[in-house]
Design a protein around this motif. Structure first.
Motif, PDB file in Angstrom:
ATOM      1  N   ALA A  57       0.810  -1.215   0.000  1.00 29.99           N
ATOM      2  CA  ALA A  57       0.000   0.000   0.000  1.00 29.99           C
ATOM      3  C   ALA A  57       0.845   1.267   0.000  1.00 29.99           C
ATOM      4  N   VAL A  79      -5.811   4.234  -1.575  1.00 30.61           N
ATOM      5  CA  VAL A  79      -5.289   2.861  -1.575  1.00 30.61           C
ATOM      6  C   VAL A  79      -5.983   2.098  -0.454  1.00 30.61           C
ATOM      7  N   SER A  86      -4.250  -5.134  -2.355  1.00 32.83           N
ATOM      8  CA  SER A  86      -4.358  -3.680  -2.395  1.00 32.83           C
ATOM      9  C   SER A  86      -5.127  -3.261  -3.642  1.00 32.83           C
ATOM     10  N   ILE A  88      -6.570   0.288  -5.802  1.00 30.02           N
ATOM     11  CA  ILE A  88      -6.611   1.732  -6.000  1.00 30.02           C
ATOM     12  C   ILE A  88      -8.072   2.074  -6.271  1.00 30.02           C
ATOM     13  N   PRO A 153      -3.357   5.323   2.626  1.00 33.55           N
ATOM     14  CA  PRO A 153      -3.910   3.967   2.626  1.00 33.55           C
ATOM     15  C   PRO A 153      -4.801   3.718   3.837  1.00 33.55           C
TER      16      PRO A 153
END
Length: 263
Positions: A57, A79, A86, A88, A153
């Motif tokens: 991340a 994120v 992970s 986006i 994140p």
């Protein structure tokens, strides 16, 4: 916003997404990833799952910040860590899609290995799924209030979730698969005719098209799902007309039958 040169886009990914002593992804993957991320930013898909290497991340955060510095993106992406994965994500567009799930305009297909063939989820199954969809939606809504702070994140705990279903929903598919977790990861899709949809669009001159979506629906359920697929396509084409970064939207399908299907 102007599009950075392919060389700058490749450098952005290779400098931020390398793992250990290895440099980042290949040139082709770097360019495709940049196109996918831009598509998320333009609202053509809610999220992209990063599965090209083991970059985490924080590396993806650095990558998005570099794309912003190059002028490809405005602030607004996030994120999201779920399990060991992970994504986006555009919190805004992911929330919009998940709200459609709660309204029942997105289909879920049960492919549990105990079933002889795929079937549409029952109301009871849908009710259980809506619980974690509501949890994810609340998390994304909270993120929207803090996006002015820049790229950051966050993590969602998912020990009781079916990640196949979660990812299908977050990636914006009109039809997602689910199965009973107590039966393992096996499914009933082996040797089942599947209609595989692929959505491409052109972006950088002289480069291959960007694959926006690739998903399947069991052919035996296609007629039952046609209205959902048609509504999804209409909505995608409407959103496509609101931007000018991509051109030549192409939606194709083919029927395949495979000896095994991994989800």
């Amino acid at each position: 916003m102007s599009t950075p040169s392919p060389q700058l886009l490749v450098a952005a990914a290779q400098q931020t997404l390398g793992v250990g002593k290895r440099k980042g992804p290949s040139r082709a993957i770097c360019l495709h990833l940049a196109g996918e991320v831009l598509a998320v930013a333009r609202g053509l898909k809610p999220a992209v799952l990063y599965d090209y290497n083991c970059a985490g991340a924080l590396a993806l955060q650095g990558y998005l910040e570099e794309l912003q510095r190059l002028g490809l993106l405005n602030p607004g992406l996030h994120v999201l860590e779920i399990g060991e994965n992970s994504l986006i994500v555009s919190p805004k567009h992911a929330c919009q899609h998940l709200e459609q799930v709660l309204l029942g305009t997105i289909a879920l297909v049960d492919v549990s290995s105990s079933h002889p063939h795929p079937s549409l989820c029952s109301p009871d199954q849908l009710q259980d799924l809506k619980v974690f969809v509501a949890e994810i939606t609340m998390h994304l809504q909270e993120l929207q209030r803090n996006l002015s702070l820049g790229v950051s994140p966050s993590r969602l705990h998912s020990s009781h979730w079916n990640l196949c279903t979660v990812f299908g929903l977050l990636l914006g598919y009109p039809v997602s698969y689910t199965f009973h977790l107590n039966q393992g990861n096996d499914n009933c899709l082996a040797l089942t005719p599947l209609r595989v949809f692929s959505v491409h669009t052109s972006w950088l001159p002289g480069q291959p098209p960007v694959l926006l979506y690739s998903f399947s629906v069991p052919e035996n359920l296609f007629s039952n799902l046609r209205h959902i697929l048609n509504a999804w396509e209409k909505d995608l084409r409407t959103r496509f007309r609101t931007q000018d970064d991509f051109a030549d939207l192409s939606i194709t399908s083919e029927i395949v039958t495979l000896p095994a299907v991994a989800l």
